[in-house]
Design a protein around this motif. Structure first.
Motif, PDB file in Angstrom:
ATOM      1  N   PRO A   1       0.398  -1.268  -0.103  1.00 36.52           N
ATOM      2  CA  PRO A   1      -0.145   0.110  -0.032  1.00 36.52           C
ATOM      3  C   PRO A   1       0.568   1.566  -0.099  1.00 36.52           C
ATOM      4  O   PRO A   1       0.115   2.174  -0.681  1.00 36.52           O
ATOM      5  CB  PRO A   1      -0.920  -0.136   1.126  1.00 36.52           C
ATOM      6  CG  PRO A   1      -0.167  -0.750   2.266  1.00 36.52           C
ATOM      7  CD  PRO A   1       0.353  -2.042   1.203  1.00 36.52           C
ATOM      8  N   GLU A   2       1.765   1.715   1.097  1.00 39.01           N
ATOM      9  CA  GLU A   2       2.955   2.580   0.908  1.00 39.01           C
ATOM     10  C   GLU A   2       3.382   2.951  -1.199  1.00 39.01           C
ATOM     11  O   GLU A   2       3.103   4.268  -1.190  1.00 39.01           O
ATOM     12  CB  GLU A   2       3.882   2.544   1.279  1.00 39.01           C
ATOM     13  CG  GLU A   2       3.273   1.836   3.318  1.00 39.01           C
ATOM     14  CD  GLU A   2       4.006   2.065   3.896  1.00 39.01           C
ATOM     15  OE1 GLU A   2       6.006   2.253   3.455  1.00 39.01           O
ATOM     16  OE2 GLU A   2       4.289   1.983   5.311  1.00 39.01           O
TER      17      GLU A   2
ATOM     18  N   THR B   1       0.967   4.169  -2.683  1.00 34.13           N
ATOM     19  CA  THR B   1       0.242   5.519  -2.061  1.00 34.13           C
ATOM     20  C   THR B   1       0.951   6.429  -3.185  1.00 34.13           C
ATOM     21  O   THR B   1       0.534   7.601  -3.479  1.00 34.13           O
ATOM     22  CB  THR B   1       0.057   5.346  -0.962  1.00 34.13           C
ATOM     23  OG1 THR B   1      -1.033   4.755  -0.287  1.00 34.13           O
ATOM     24  CG2 THR B   1      -0.501   7.208   0.124  1.00 34.13           C
ATOM     25  N   GLU B   2       2.204   6.032  -2.840  1.00 34.47           N
ATOM     26  CA  GLU B   2       3.221   7.400  -3.573  1.00 34.47           C
ATOM     27  C   GLU B   2       3.487   7.258  -4.979  1.00 34.47           C
ATOM     28  O   GLU B   2       3.508   8.630  -5.886  1.00 34.47           O
ATOM     29  CB  GLU B   2       4.707   6.227  -3.288  1.00 34.47           C
ATOM     30  CG  GLU B   2       6.200   8.221  -3.533  1.00 34.47           C
ATOM     31  CD  GLU B   2       7.328   8.535  -2.785  1.00 34.47           C
ATOM     32  OE1 GLU B   2       7.789   8.649  -3.055  1.00 34.47           O
ATOM     33  OE2 GLU B   2       6.738   6.985  -1.784  1.00 34.47           O
TER      34      GLU B   2
ATOM     35  N   THR C   1      -0.103   6.759  -6.267  1.00 30.54           N
ATOM     36  CA  THR C   1      -0.840   7.810  -6.627  1.00 30.54           C
ATOM     37  C   THR C   1      -0.763   8.749  -6.464  1.00 30.54           C
ATOM     38  O   THR C   1      -1.134  10.090  -7.591  1.00 30.54           O
ATOM     39  CB  THR C   1      -2.003   7.425  -5.316  1.00 30.54           C
ATOM     40  OG1 THR C   1      -2.198   6.078  -5.735  1.00 30.54           O
ATOM     41  CG2 THR C   1      -3.503   7.911  -5.953  1.00 30.54           C
ATOM     42  N   ALA C   2      -0.147   9.410  -5.278  1.00 29.10           N
ATOM     43  CA  ALA C   2       0.519  11.007  -5.547  1.00 29.10           C
ATOM     44  C   ALA C   2       1.332  11.879  -6.969  1.00 29.10           C
ATOM     45  O   ALA C   2       0.848  12.522  -6.982  1.00 29.10           O
ATOM     46  CB  ALA C   2       1.271  11.194  -4.516  1.00 29.10           C
TER      47      ALA C   2
ATOM     48  N   VAL D   1      -4.513   1.442  -9.118  1.00 29.92           N
ATOM     49  CA  VAL D   1      -4.940   3.090  -8.792  1.00 29.92           C
ATOM     50  C   VAL D   1      -5.386   3.795 -10.232  1.00 29.92           C
ATOM     51  O   VAL D   1      -5.809   3.929 -10.714  1.00 29.92           O
ATOM     52  CB  VAL D   1      -3.121   4.002  -8.818  1.00 29.92           C
ATOM     53  CG1 VAL D   1      -2.760   5.370  -9.209  1.00 29.92           C
ATOM     54  CG2 VAL D   1      -2.272   3.385  -7.800  1.00 29.92           C
TER      55      VAL D   1
ATOM     56  N   THR E   1      -7.098   4.686  -4.698  1.00 29.02           N
ATOM     57  CA  THR E   1      -5.931   3.147  -4.357  1.00 29.02           C
ATOM     58  C   THR E   1      -6.425   2.014  -3.613  1.00 29.02           C
ATOM     59  O   THR E   1      -7.144   2.730  -3.072  1.00 29.02           O
ATOM     60  CB  THR E   1      -4.589   4.124  -3.549  1.00 29.02           C
ATOM     61  OG1 THR E   1      -4.167   5.218  -3.488  1.00 29.02           O
ATOM     62  CG2 THR E   1      -3.474   2.578  -3.596  1.00 29.02           C
TER      63      THR E   1
ATOM     64  N   GLN F   1      -7.589   2.098  -0.113  1.00 33.58           N
ATOM     65  CA  GLN F   1      -7.454   2.911   0.510  1.00 33.58           C
ATOM     66  C   GLN F   1      -8.637   4.139   0.514  1.00 33.58           C
ATOM     67  O   GLN F   1      -8.718   4.534   0.517  1.00 33.58           O
ATOM     68  CB  GLN F   1      -6.510   3.392   0.275  1.00 33.58           C
ATOM     69  CG  GLN F   1      -4.536   3.044   0.696  1.00 33.58           C
ATOM     70  CD  GLN F   1      -3.008   3.203  -0.329  1.00 33.58           C
ATOM     71  OE1 GLN F   1      -3.512   4.620   0.406  1.00 33.58           O
ATOM     72  NE2 GLN F   1      -2.938   2.845   0.195  1.00 33.58           N
TER      73      GLN F   1
ATOM     74  N   TYR G   1     -11.286   9.710  -2.918  1.00 31.00           N
ATOM     75  CA  TYR G   1     -11.149  11.028  -2.745  1.00 31.00           C
ATOM     76  C   TYR G   1     -11.402  11.720  -3.469  1.00 31.00           C
ATOM     77  O   TYR G   1     -11.086  11.729  -4.964  1.00 31.00           O
ATOM     78  CB  TYR G   1      -9.653  11.085  -2.106  1.00 31.00           C
ATOM     79  CG  TYR G   1      -9.054  10.092  -0.750  1.00 31.00           C
ATOM     80  CD1 TYR G   1      -9.533  11.670   0.254  1.00 31.00           C
ATOM     81  CD2 TYR G   1      -8.529   9.128  -0.762  1.00 31.00           C
ATOM     82  CE1 TYR G   1      -9.204  10.719   1.867  1.00 31.00           C
ATOM     83  CE2 TYR G   1      -8.574   8.119   0.727  1.00 31.00           C
ATOM     84  CZ  TYR G   1      -9.111   9.105   1.911  1.00 31.00           C
ATOM     85  OH  TYR G   1      -8.623   8.469   2.569  1.00 31.00           O
TER      86      TYR G   1
ATOM     87  N   GLN H   1     -12.521  12.741   1.714  1.00 33.20           N
ATOM     88  CA  GLN H   1     -13.362  10.733   1.106  1.00 33.20           C
ATOM     89  C   GLN H   1     -14.668  11.392   0.802  1.00 33.20           C
ATOM     90  O   GLN H   1     -15.486  12.179   1.438  1.00 33.20           O
ATOM     91  CB  GLN H   1     -12.729  10.978   2.178  1.00 33.20           C
ATOM     92  CG  GLN H   1     -12.968   9.095   2.244  1.00 33.20           C
ATOM     93  CD  GLN H   1     -12.341   8.316   3.277  1.00 33.20           C
ATOM     94  OE1 GLN H   1     -12.003   8.297   4.087  1.00 33.20           O
ATOM     95  NE2 GLN H   1     -12.501   6.403   3.251  1.00 33.20           N
TER      96      GLN H   1
ATOM     97  N   GLU I   1     -14.133   1.877  -4.630  1.00 35.95           N
ATOM     98  CA  GLU I   1     -13.726   2.488  -3.732  1.00 35.95           C
ATOM     99  C   GLU I   1     -14.397   4.099  -2.551  1.00 35.95           C
ATOM    100  O   GLU I   1     -13.956   3.574  -1.553  1.00 35.95           O
ATOM    101  CB  GLU I   1     -11.694   3.003  -3.532  1.00 35.95           C
ATOM    102  CG  GLU I   1     -11.201   2.037  -4.195  1.00 35.95           C
ATOM    103  CD  GLU I   1     -10.346   0.908  -2.589  1.00 35.95           C
ATOM    104  OE1 GLU I   1     -10.613   1.995  -1.689  1.00 35.95           O
ATOM    105  OE2 GLU I   1     -10.712  -0.299  -2.886  1.00 35.95           O
TER     106      GLU I   1
END
Length: 300
Positions: free
Chosen positions: A16-17, A20-21, A23-24, A135, A150, A153, A156, A166, A247
């Motif tokens: 997940p980390e 997440t990055e 996705t950013a 993603v 994501t 997660q 948003y 969210q 999601e």
């Protein structure tokens, strides 16, 4: 994870980390693409003409191509050491991309609406793993709004000048309470007849799949139905909006209740597809299937 340092062999769907990055980074690229599309849409100084060309599956403009070039260039620069595949509407060639991880991109979803100045266009960026989205970015340029998700997660939405918020679908749970959203232009007689016979409270029509799904995750509508005819929607129409919806608590399946698979070799998504707030999803596609059978029997 530093840009360009993530190696594909170390990435899996249970990190997940890392996702997440990713996705950013995709969010920043999404905002850049929004700026390009808005400049073309407004004819701002310095933006070339649209140069509309007709293709087999619909029109393409200079805006499609410019946004596509930007998204691909930025993704490949950010992940230059990563063995991602890239499936884009503007560069698609038939056949599956032989990669586990594939970016699926529609730089301008709703080109006809873009040309006609309805404002109902979007951009889609998704990263899929073995055919399923992990993603997702959906940009709505004329609302200056970007949705992102994501896997695992949540979904948003963020405005240009605000923090991410969210989002979740409505809790309306009876068909007669639901508001339906469907394509303004891509509807044949079978789909129109089926939609007329379903007992929805309200019916709305607009362009862009991303735009339609945004109305569901915002809680304004509850159901989107697609039915292929002579042609079918493509992977890049659905991959990003699907993850944004699921999601947020919704569901997105075929009329048979099956998940959509992307990058399968044929980018077309044939048959009936149902996206909803999930509260009576199975009842909805069962009713749609029944009505289609009756419509086809009558017209045979």
């Amino acid at each position: 994870m530093d840009n360009g340092q993530l190696r594909i062999e170390s990435l899996n769907e249970n990190q997940p980390e890392a996702l997440t990055e990713i996705t950013a980074i995709a969010r920043k690229i999404g905002w850049g693409a929004i700026d390009i599309l808005r400049a073309y849409y407004r004819g701002e100084a310095g933006s070339p003409s649209l140069e509309v060309k007709d293709k087999k599956d619909g029109p393409v403009t200079a805006a499609d191509l410019a946004a596509n070039h930007y998204i691909l260039e930025q993704l490949q620069a950010a992940f230059k050491e990563v063995d991602f595949g890239y499936l884009s509407e503007e560069t698609y060639q038939k056949g599956a991309i032989e990669k586990d991880w594939v970016w699926i991109i529609d730089p301008l979803d709703g080109t006809r609406d873009f040309i006609d100045k309805t404002g109902e266009y979007a951009l889609h960026i998704a990263l899929a793993y073995q055919g399923r989205p992990m993603v997702a970015i959906v940009g709505i340029p004329e609302a200056d709004k970007l949705y992102f998700a994501t896997k695992g997660q949540g979904s948003y939405v963020e405005m240009r000048d605000g923090s991410p918020k969210q989002i979740s679908v409505s809790d309306r749970a009876k068909i007669e309470y639901l508001s339906m959203i469907a394509s303004r232009s891509h509807r044949d007689k079978r789909l129109n007849t089926m939609l007329e016979r379903m007992p929805f409270k309200e019916r709305h029509f607009m362009g862009s799949v991303g735009g339609k799904i945004s109305t569901i995750v915002d809680g304004n509508c509850d159901v989107y139905i697609s039915l292929s005819g002579k042609t079918a929607p493509k992977d890049w129409d659905f991959a990003a909006p699907e993850l944004i919806l699921t999601e947020a608590g919704g569901k997105f399946t075929s009329f048979e209740g099956e998940d959509l698979i992307y990058n399968s070799g044929d980018a077309s998504q044939w048959g009936g597809l149902m996206a909803s707030n999930g509260r009576c999803h199975e009842e909805l596609y069962a009713l749609a299937t029944q009505l289609l059978s009756e419509i086809d029997a009558t017209s045979a």
